[in-house]
Write a protein that holds these residues in place. Sequence first.
Motif, PDB file in Angstrom:
ATOM      1  N   ARG A 156      -5.894  -9.569  -8.064  1.00 59.40           N
ATOM      2  CA  ARG A 156      -5.222  -8.267  -8.159  1.00 59.40           C
ATOM      3  C   ARG A 156      -4.386  -7.947  -6.931  1.00 59.40           C
ATOM      4  NH1 ARG A 156      -9.590  -3.871 -10.558  1.00 59.40           N
ATOM      5  NH2 ARG A 156     -10.147  -4.980 -12.489  1.00 59.40           N
ATOM      6  N   LEU A 157      -4.852  -8.404  -5.771  1.00 57.97           N
ATOM      7  CA  LEU A 157      -4.213  -8.030  -4.509  1.00 57.97           C
ATOM      8  C   LEU A 157      -4.310  -9.184  -3.529  1.00 57.97           C
ATOM      9  CD1 LEU A 157      -2.992  -5.278  -3.438  1.00 57.97           C
ATOM     10  CD2 LEU A 157      -5.145  -4.966  -2.241  1.00 57.97           C
ATOM     11  N   ASP A 158      -3.288  -9.321  -2.667  1.00 60.47           N
ATOM     12  CA  ASP A 158      -3.315 -10.382  -1.664  1.00 60.47           C
ATOM     13  C   ASP A 158      -4.509 -10.223  -0.743  1.00 60.47           C
ATOM     14  OD1 ASP A 158      -1.035 -11.748  -2.460  1.00 60.47           O
ATOM     15  OD2 ASP A 158       0.298 -10.476  -1.289  1.00 60.47           O
ATOM     16  N   ASN A 159      -5.206 -11.314  -0.501  1.00 60.74           N
ATOM     17  CA  ASN A 159      -6.308 -11.302   0.449  1.00 60.74           C
ATOM     18  C   ASN A 159      -5.749 -11.025   1.845  1.00 60.74           C
ATOM     19  OD1 ASN A 159      -8.280 -12.510   2.466  1.00 60.74           O
ATOM     20  ND2 ASN A 159      -9.412 -12.823   0.568  1.00 60.74           N
ATOM     21  N   PRO A 160      -6.428 -10.194   2.641  1.00 58.55           N
ATOM     22  CA  PRO A 160      -5.942  -9.876   3.989  1.00 58.55           C
ATOM     23  C   PRO A 160      -5.712 -11.107   4.868  1.00 58.55           C
ATOM     24  CG  PRO A 160      -7.746  -8.429   3.384  1.00 58.55           C
ATOM     25  CD  PRO A 160      -7.674  -9.477   2.323  1.00 58.55           C
ATOM     26  N   LYS A 161      -6.405 -12.206   4.554  1.00 60.56           N
ATOM     27  CA  LYS A 161      -6.249 -13.418   5.351  1.00 60.56           C
ATOM     28  C   LYS A 161      -4.941 -14.149   5.043  1.00 60.56           C
ATOM     29  CE  LYS A 161     -11.229 -14.244   5.836  1.00 60.56           C
ATOM     30  NZ  LYS A 161     -12.348 -15.182   5.575  1.00 60.56           N
ATOM     31  N   SER A 162      -4.343 -13.845   3.874  1.00 58.79           N
ATOM     32  CA  SER A 162      -3.086 -14.488   3.505  1.00 58.79           C
ATOM     33  C   SER A 162      -1.913 -13.688   4.079  1.00 58.79           C
ATOM     34  CB  SER A 162      -2.961 -14.601   1.990  1.00 58.79           C
ATOM     35  OG  SER A 162      -2.921 -13.312   1.400  1.00 58.79           O
ATOM     36  N   LEU A 163      -0.741 -14.292   4.088  1.00 58.99           N
ATOM     37  CA  LEU A 163       0.444 -13.630   4.617  1.00 58.99           C
ATOM     38  C   LEU A 163       1.262 -13.012   3.485  1.00 58.99           C
ATOM     39  CD1 LEU A 163       2.326 -12.985   7.004  1.00 58.99           C
ATOM     40  CD2 LEU A 163       3.457 -15.192   6.565  1.00 58.99           C
ATOM     41  N   GLY A 164       1.301 -11.683   3.440  1.00 64.97           N
ATOM     42  CA  GLY A 164       2.130 -10.976   2.474  1.00 64.97           C
ATOM     43  C   GLY A 164       3.394 -10.476   3.140  1.00 64.97           C
ATOM     44  N   GLY A 165       4.273  -9.888   2.350  1.00 64.50           N
ATOM     45  CA  GLY A 165       5.558  -9.449   2.891  1.00 64.50           C
ATOM     46  C   GLY A 165       5.499  -8.182   3.715  1.00 64.50           C
ATOM     47  N   HIS A 166       4.668  -7.237   3.302  1.00 65.40           N
ATOM     48  CA  HIS A 166       4.660  -5.940   3.969  1.00 65.40           C
ATOM     49  C   HIS A 166       4.180  -6.018   5.417  1.00 65.40           C
ATOM     50  CE1 HIS A 166       5.894  -3.305   0.714  1.00 65.40           C
ATOM     51  NE2 HIS A 166       5.130  -4.015  -0.112  1.00 65.40           N
ATOM     52  N   GLU A 167       3.251  -6.928   5.721  1.00 66.66           N
ATOM     53  CA  GLU A 167       2.783  -7.002   7.108  1.00 66.66           C
ATOM     54  C   GLU A 167       3.768  -7.704   8.035  1.00 66.66           C
ATOM     55  OE1 GLU A 167      -0.119  -9.944   4.993  1.00 66.66           O
ATOM     56  OE2 GLU A 167       1.130  -8.248   4.431  1.00 66.66           O
ATOM     57  N   THR A 168       4.858  -8.259   7.461  1.00 60.93           N
ATOM     58  CA  THR A 168       5.894  -8.861   8.300  1.00 60.93           C
ATOM     59  C   THR A 168       6.955  -7.839   8.694  1.00 60.93           C
ATOM     60  OG1 THR A 168       7.422  -9.484   6.494  1.00 60.93           O
ATOM     61  CG2 THR A 168       5.611 -11.013   7.001  1.00 60.93           C
ATOM     62  N   GLY A 169       7.044  -6.749   7.918  1.00 60.87           N
ATOM     63  CA  GLY A 169       8.117  -5.784   8.146  1.00 60.87           C
ATOM     64  C   GLY A 169       9.385  -6.163   7.403  1.00 60.87           C
ATOM     65  N   GLY A 170       9.266  -7.163   6.513  1.00 59.51           N
ATOM     66  CA  GLY A 170      10.441  -7.625   5.779  1.00 59.51           C
ATOM     67  C   GLY A 170      10.453  -7.237   4.314  1.00 59.51           C
ATOM     68  N   ALA A 171       9.413  -6.524   3.859  1.00 57.90           N
ATOM     69  CA  ALA A 171       9.313  -6.151   2.444  1.00 57.90           C
ATOM     70  C   ALA A 171       9.370  -4.637   2.275  1.00 57.90           C
ATOM     71  CB  ALA A 171       8.019  -6.691   1.843  1.00 57.90           C
ATOM     72  N   VAL A 172       9.979  -4.217   1.179  1.00 59.10           N
ATOM     73  CA  VAL A 172      10.069  -2.789   0.856  1.00 59.10           C
ATOM     74  C   VAL A 172       9.788  -2.581  -0.625  1.00 59.10           C
ATOM     75  CG1 VAL A 172      11.668  -2.107   2.683  1.00 59.10           C
ATOM     76  CG2 VAL A 172      12.572  -3.015   0.540  1.00 59.10           C
ATOM     77  N   ASP A 173       9.150  -1.458  -0.938  1.00 63.82           N
ATOM     78  CA  ASP A 173       8.949  -1.041  -2.329  1.00 63.82           C
ATOM     79  C   ASP A 173       9.859   0.156  -2.564  1.00 63.82           C
ATOM     80  OD1 ASP A 173       7.028  -2.984  -2.540  1.00 63.82           O
ATOM     81  OD2 ASP A 173       5.328  -1.615  -2.298  1.00 63.82           O
ATOM     82  N   VAL A 174      10.769   0.026  -3.516  1.00 64.56           N
ATOM     83  CA  VAL A 174      11.789   1.068  -3.695  1.00 64.56           C
ATOM     84  C   VAL A 174      12.086   1.344  -5.167  1.00 64.56           C
ATOM     85  CG1 VAL A 174      12.948   0.524  -1.508  1.00 64.56           C
ATOM     86  CG2 VAL A 174      13.666  -0.635  -3.597  1.00 64.56           C
ATOM     87  N   ALA A 175      12.774   2.458  -5.399  1.00 59.07           N
ATOM     88  CA  ALA A 175      13.282   2.807  -6.728  1.00 59.07           C
ATOM     89  C   ALA A 175      14.490   3.708  -6.525  1.00 59.07           C
ATOM     90  CB  ALA A 175      12.216   3.532  -7.553  1.00 59.07           C
ATOM     91  N   LEU A 176      15.317   3.822  -7.532  1.00 61.67           N
ATOM     92  CA  LEU A 176      16.428   4.771  -7.486  1.00 61.67           C
ATOM     93  C   LEU A 176      15.947   6.087  -8.087  1.00 61.67           C
ATOM     94  CD1 LEU A 176      19.403   2.483  -8.607  1.00 61.67           C
ATOM     95  CD2 LEU A 176      18.643   3.035  -6.283  1.00 61.67           C
ATOM     96  N   CYS A 177      16.419   7.193  -7.561  1.00 63.47           N
ATOM     97  CA  CYS A 177      15.952   8.504  -8.001  1.00 63.47           C
ATOM     98  C   CYS A 177      17.060   9.544  -7.895  1.00 63.47           C
ATOM     99  CB  CYS A 177      14.747   8.932  -7.173  1.00 63.47           C
ATOM    100  SG  CYS A 177      15.135   9.218  -5.423  1.00 63.47           S
ATOM    101  N   ASP A 178      16.769  10.783  -8.324  1.00 62.26           N
ATOM    102  CA  ASP A 178      17.745  11.863  -8.198  1.00 62.26           C
ATOM    103  C   ASP A 178      17.517  12.598  -6.873  1.00 62.26           C
ATOM    104  OD1 ASP A 178      15.578  13.600  -8.523  1.00 62.26           O
ATOM    105  OD2 ASP A 178      16.015  13.991 -10.636  1.00 62.26           O
ATOM    106  N   ALA A 179      18.267  13.665  -6.650  1.00 61.20           N
ATOM    107  CA  ALA A 179      18.206  14.403  -5.379  1.00 61.20           C
ATOM    108  C   ALA A 179      16.845  15.035  -5.130  1.00 61.20           C
ATOM    109  CB  ALA A 179      19.297  15.475  -5.363  1.00 61.20           C
ATOM    110  N   ASN A 180      16.075  15.255  -6.174  1.00 66.45           N
ATOM    111  CA  ASN A 180      14.748  15.855  -6.048  1.00 66.45           C
ATOM    112  C   ASN A 180      13.640  14.808  -5.855  1.00 66.45           C
ATOM    113  OD1 ASN A 180      15.708  18.549  -6.411  1.00 66.45           O
ATOM    114  ND2 ASN A 180      15.872  18.133  -8.614  1.00 66.45           N
ATOM    115  N   GLY A 181      14.026  13.542  -5.831  1.00 63.09           N
ATOM    116  CA  GLY A 181      13.039  12.482  -5.650  1.00 63.09           C
ATOM    117  C   GLY A 181      12.416  11.998  -6.941  1.00 63.09           C
ATOM    118  N   LYS A 182      12.912  12.457  -8.077  1.00 57.54           N
ATOM    119  CA  LYS A 182      12.375  12.019  -9.376  1.00 57.54           C
ATOM    120  C   LYS A 182      12.961  10.659  -9.726  1.00 57.54           C
ATOM    121  CE  LYS A 182      11.991  13.316 -14.275  1.00 57.54           C
ATOM    122  NZ  LYS A 182      10.574  12.909 -14.324  1.00 57.54           N
TER     123      LYS A 182
END
Length: 278
Positions: A156-182
């Motif tokens: 379900r989730l990367d083991n903390p011992k493995s190298l994921g993207g977020h702990e490198t500072g090179g990964a982002v989770d994003v979406a497009l939205c309207d001015a209200n953040g929806k």
Amino acid sequence: MEFLLSNFKTILIFAIVAIVLFSLFLFLKSKRRRKRLGFYINFFLYKIGVKDHMSRSVVARVHVKECYEPLVNLVEHNKIIIDETTIEQPVLLRKNVALKIYKVASKLPEGVFLKIYSTYRSRITIYNKWKDVVDEISKENPNMGRAEVLKLANFRLDNPKSLGGHETGGAVDVALCDANGKEFDYGTKYHEKSPANKTKSRHILKEHKINRKTLLKAMKSQGFVNNPKEWWHFSYGDTLWAAYRGKRFGAVYDAAEKDFENVGYVRIIKTNISAVNK
């Protein structure tokens, strides 16, 4: 001699096949070479559409040559909306990744904004999230053995011992939205437990596919690579980014923190306050 001459072509073919097989045997005798060949085979199968993603074990074969680019604070931008409920504070990214995020946001059309759910995550945050998943699985399956629980948690989730993207500072989770953040409708919510999270899922409506393609186009314009299993996850410079470009030696961002004996996690990548024109 007469037999050799009359069957020369057949003998030659058998000789060539034998040489090729023997050479292949010598090549694959090395575990390192087998891993290298396996990586490129998986990449080829992904590119031609036989596989819809590359496994974590294959991505883990990517070699990282750390460039020691600093983490920077993501400064405010009039086209960026931060989801305070999901993001870790302070909001950090590698400097070049932050610059690319600003460029993506700046080029969005009127009325469209970039919503950021997650950027850099510290090792302790990742460990706590993984531990929560382990505890959740244990409660759901009281008769399940510890080894099975951990195996399911790692699925379900990367083991903390493995190298994921977020702990490198090179990964982002994003979406497009309207001015209200929806957020625009992508068929599933951020981190929703659903098979339709796959970027090219067949179980979503045409509207959802269009919104995902629009997000992909915006992020790809600045060199980001999408994780095919999560429509919201994009990488630059990490192992996933290199793997999906077929560059086994192409990653430049390693973990920003390292685990030192008797010390715990220590950040080895310096952090700067970014000064970027909005």
